[in-house]
Design a protein around this motif. Structure first.
Motif, PDB file in Angstrom:
ATOM      1  N   THR A   5       0.710  -1.299   0.039  1.00  0.00           N
ATOM      2  CA  THR A   5      -0.280   0.487  -0.078  1.00  0.00           C
ATOM      3  C   THR A   5       1.317   0.923  -0.403  1.00  0.00           C
ATOM      4  O   THR A   5       1.547   1.555   0.846  1.00  0.00           O
ATOM      5  N   MET A   6       0.460   2.378  -0.862  1.00  0.00           N
ATOM      6  CA  MET A   6       1.380   3.276  -1.052  1.00  0.00           C
ATOM      7  C   MET A   6       0.617   4.608  -0.651  1.00  0.00           C
ATOM      8  O   MET A   6      -0.991   4.950  -0.909  1.00  0.00           O
ATOM      9  N   LEU A   7       0.449   5.584   0.065  1.00  0.00           N
ATOM     10  CA  LEU A   7      -0.141   6.403   0.301  1.00  0.00           C
ATOM     11  C   LEU A   7      -0.051   7.715  -0.423  1.00  0.00           C
ATOM     12  O   LEU A   7       1.333   7.683  -1.099  1.00  0.00           O
ATOM     13  N   LEU A   8      -1.153   8.616  -1.533  1.00  0.00           N
ATOM     14  CA  LEU A   8      -1.135   9.365  -1.899  1.00  0.00           C
ATOM     15  C   LEU A   8      -1.276  10.835  -1.570  1.00  0.00           C
ATOM     16  O   LEU A   8      -2.811  10.447  -1.543  1.00  0.00           O
ATOM     17  N   VAL A   9      -1.367  11.404  -2.191  1.00  0.00           N
ATOM     18  CA  VAL A   9      -1.179  13.247  -1.888  1.00  0.00           C
ATOM     19  C   VAL A   9      -0.817  13.584  -2.914  1.00  0.00           C
ATOM     20  O   VAL A   9      -0.757  13.481  -3.874  1.00  0.00           O
ATOM     21  N   CYS A  10      -2.454  14.038  -3.734  1.00  0.00           N
ATOM     22  CA  CYS A  10      -2.557  14.289  -5.437  1.00  0.00           C
ATOM     23  C   CYS A  10      -3.323  15.272  -5.363  1.00  0.00           C
ATOM     24  O   CYS A  10      -4.547  16.177  -4.219  1.00  0.00           O
ATOM     25  N   GLU A  11      -3.372  16.440  -6.170  1.00  0.00           N
ATOM     26  CA  GLU A  11      -3.828  17.259  -6.574  1.00  0.00           C
ATOM     27  C   GLU A  11      -6.057  16.515  -7.167  1.00  0.00           C
ATOM     28  O   GLU A  11      -6.518  17.369  -6.409  1.00  0.00           O
ATOM     29  N   GLY A  12      -5.761  15.752  -7.464  1.00  0.00           N
ATOM     30  CA  GLY A  12      -7.960  15.361  -7.256  1.00  0.00           C
ATOM     31  C   GLY A  12      -7.681  14.022  -7.478  1.00  0.00           C
ATOM     32  O   GLY A  12      -6.689  13.041  -8.209  1.00  0.00           O
ATOM     33  N   PRO A  13      -9.138  13.606  -8.135  1.00  0.00           N
ATOM     34  CA  PRO A  13      -9.360  12.111  -8.002  1.00  0.00           C
ATOM     35  C   PRO A  13      -8.593  11.710  -9.072  1.00  0.00           C
ATOM     36  O   PRO A  13      -8.946  10.501  -9.691  1.00  0.00           O
ATOM     37  N   SER A  55      -3.013  24.005  -5.138  1.00  0.00           N
ATOM     38  CA  SER A  55      -2.636  24.357  -3.583  1.00  0.00           C
ATOM     39  C   SER A  55      -2.538  23.745  -2.556  1.00  0.00           C
ATOM     40  O   SER A  55      -2.253  24.260  -1.022  1.00  0.00           O
ATOM     41  N   GLN A  56      -3.110  23.064  -2.860  1.00  0.00           N
ATOM     42  CA  GLN A  56      -3.863  22.263  -1.523  1.00  0.00           C
ATOM     43  C   GLN A  56      -3.116  20.865  -1.411  1.00  0.00           C
ATOM     44  O   GLN A  56      -2.635  20.377  -0.499  1.00  0.00           O
ATOM     45  N   VAL A  57      -2.263  21.057  -2.373  1.00  0.00           N
ATOM     46  CA  VAL A  57      -1.639  19.599  -2.575  1.00  0.00           C
ATOM     47  C   VAL A  57      -0.073  20.403  -1.135  1.00  0.00           C
ATOM     48  O   VAL A  57       0.572  19.393  -0.273  1.00  0.00           O
ATOM     49  N   ILE A  58       0.332  21.278  -1.483  1.00  0.00           N
ATOM     50  CA  ILE A  58       0.999  22.512  -1.039  1.00  0.00           C
ATOM     51  C   ILE A  58       0.583  22.828   0.410  1.00  0.00           C
ATOM     52  O   ILE A  58       1.398  22.467   1.643  1.00  0.00           O
ATOM     53  N   ASN A  59      -0.534  22.832   0.851  1.00  0.00           N
ATOM     54  CA  ASN A  59      -1.105  23.323   1.965  1.00  0.00           C
ATOM     55  C   ASN A  59      -0.556  21.584   2.556  1.00  0.00           C
ATOM     56  O   ASN A  59      -0.757  21.724   4.368  1.00  0.00           O
ATOM     57  N   TRP A  60      -1.226  20.609   2.597  1.00  0.00           N
ATOM     58  CA  TRP A  60      -1.336  19.158   2.708  1.00  0.00           C
ATOM     59  C   TRP A  60       0.090  19.146   3.952  1.00  0.00           C
ATOM     60  O   TRP A  60       1.007  18.793   4.879  1.00  0.00           O
ATOM     61  N   CYS A  61       1.315  19.105   2.887  1.00  0.00           N
ATOM     62  CA  CYS A  61       2.943  19.281   3.492  1.00  0.00           C
ATOM     63  C   CYS A  61       3.071  19.916   4.303  1.00  0.00           C
ATOM     64  O   CYS A  61       4.176  19.691   4.854  1.00  0.00           O
ATOM     65  N   ARG A  62       2.644  21.674   3.908  1.00  0.00           N
ATOM     66  CA  ARG A  62       3.255  21.949   5.643  1.00  0.00           C
ATOM     67  C   ARG A  62       2.745  21.941   7.227  1.00  0.00           C
ATOM     68  O   ARG A  62       2.379  21.391   7.736  1.00  0.00           O
ATOM     69  N   HIS A  63       0.860  21.267   6.744  1.00  0.00           N
ATOM     70  CA  HIS A  63       0.570  20.995   8.101  1.00  0.00           C
ATOM     71  C   HIS A  63       0.544  19.466   8.518  1.00  0.00           C
ATOM     72  O   HIS A  63       0.377  19.367   8.970  1.00  0.00           O
ATOM     73  N   MET A  80       5.731   7.042   0.330  1.00  0.00           N
ATOM     74  CA  MET A  80       4.517   8.108   0.236  1.00  0.00           C
ATOM     75  C   MET A  80       4.775   8.446  -0.902  1.00  0.00           C
ATOM     76  O   MET A  80       6.082   8.417  -1.664  1.00  0.00           O
ATOM     77  N   PHE A  81       3.621   9.146  -1.842  1.00  0.00           N
ATOM     78  CA  PHE A  81       3.603   9.256  -3.212  1.00  0.00           C
ATOM     79  C   PHE A  81       2.950  10.581  -3.525  1.00  0.00           C
ATOM     80  O   PHE A  81       1.516  10.737  -2.963  1.00  0.00           O
ATOM     81  N   ILE A  82       3.188  12.054  -3.713  1.00  0.00           N
ATOM     82  CA  ILE A  82       3.234  12.944  -3.730  1.00  0.00           C
ATOM     83  C   ILE A  82       2.770  13.577  -5.248  1.00  0.00           C
ATOM     84  O   ILE A  82       4.014  13.861  -6.031  1.00  0.00           O
ATOM     85  N   GLN A  83       1.823  13.611  -5.670  1.00  0.00           N
ATOM     86  CA  GLN A  83       1.680  13.588  -7.363  1.00  0.00           C
ATOM     87  C   GLN A  83       1.254  15.595  -7.387  1.00  0.00           C
ATOM     88  O   GLN A  83       0.581  16.126  -6.433  1.00  0.00           O
TER      89      GLN A  83
END
Length: 219
Positions: A5-13, A55-63, A80-83
């Motif tokens: 399993t890999m966690l994904l932070v991305c712009e949208g679905p 901008s929400q990807v950036i915010n997620w990383c910041r917080h 973890m993967f960040i897109q």
């Protein structure tokens, strides 16, 4: 079969569906690769997707930089993967070209700045397509499949700026005014399956996709 399993932070679905189909394609009898999207979040009551975008990807990383280890352990995830699409690099830093930074370098530097030291770890990966993830879909088309769209051979798909207009011109993708229709997001599952079916072709044409696939293969 072991599940990775890999966690994904991305712009949208829509991005999630494409990335998940690539992960399925690269799964083997020994390991099943799957993503769990944690940004944007899905509302537990309505099932609707919460606010997304770069901008929400950036915010997620910041917080959440101090919560990543906990999230990985709690979810039983291996990475973890960040897109984030890089067509917005000028909004992040209007001077990055003057600094001799590519759009990708600009976006990666921004993410690492907000993640701090946690963003340097080997289990934190970045998916930063040139222009946008849809570039990978466009790489399935060429002067032979769509001569009206590509009258001449494409030398570098990652230099194409009008990605969505060319996708629409192929007649394969649903339209919403001048863009590819994003709703319902699940329609991108079929687009991801189309990409997965011809993945070697797209990998040859898109270096970021190839790097992403290599990261998955090495997990």
């Amino acid at each position: 079969m072991a599940t990775r399993t890999m966690l994904l932070v991305c712009e949208g679905p829509t991005d999630y569906y494409i990335l998940e189909e690539v992960a399925k394609k690269l799964s083997t009898p020994e390991k099943a690769l799957t993503f769990q999207m944690i940004q944007p979040q899905i509302d537990a009551t309505s099932g609707s997707v919460c606010r997304g975008g770069w901008s929400q990807v950036i915010n997620w990383c910041r917080h959440n930089k101090d919560k990543i280890n906990t999230l990985l352990a709690f979810k039983g995830a291996v990475a973890m993967f960040i897109q984030m699409d890089t067509d917005i690099s000028m909004e992040i830093d209007p001077d990055h070209y003057a600094k001799r930074q590519t759009a990708r370098q600009c976006c990666e530097n921004a993410l690492k700045t907000h993640l701090g030291a946690r963003g340097q770890r080997d289990d934190c990966h970045y998916i930063l397509p040139t222009q946008k993830t849809e570039t990978w879909l466009l790489a399935l088309h060429d002067e032979k499949t769509d001569p009206a769209v590509f009258p001449e051979p494409i030398q570098d798909y990652e230099t194409i700026s009008d990605v969505e207009s060319k996708l629409l011109a192929t007649g394969v993708y649903a339209r919403k005014r001048s863009s590819v229709k994003k709703s319902p997001a699940r329609r991108y599952k079929a687009y991801g399956e189309r990409l997965a079916a011809r993945l070697p072709v797209a990998r040859r044409r898109c270096s970021e996709l190839d790097a992403f696939c290599t990261q998955l293969e090495n997990l």
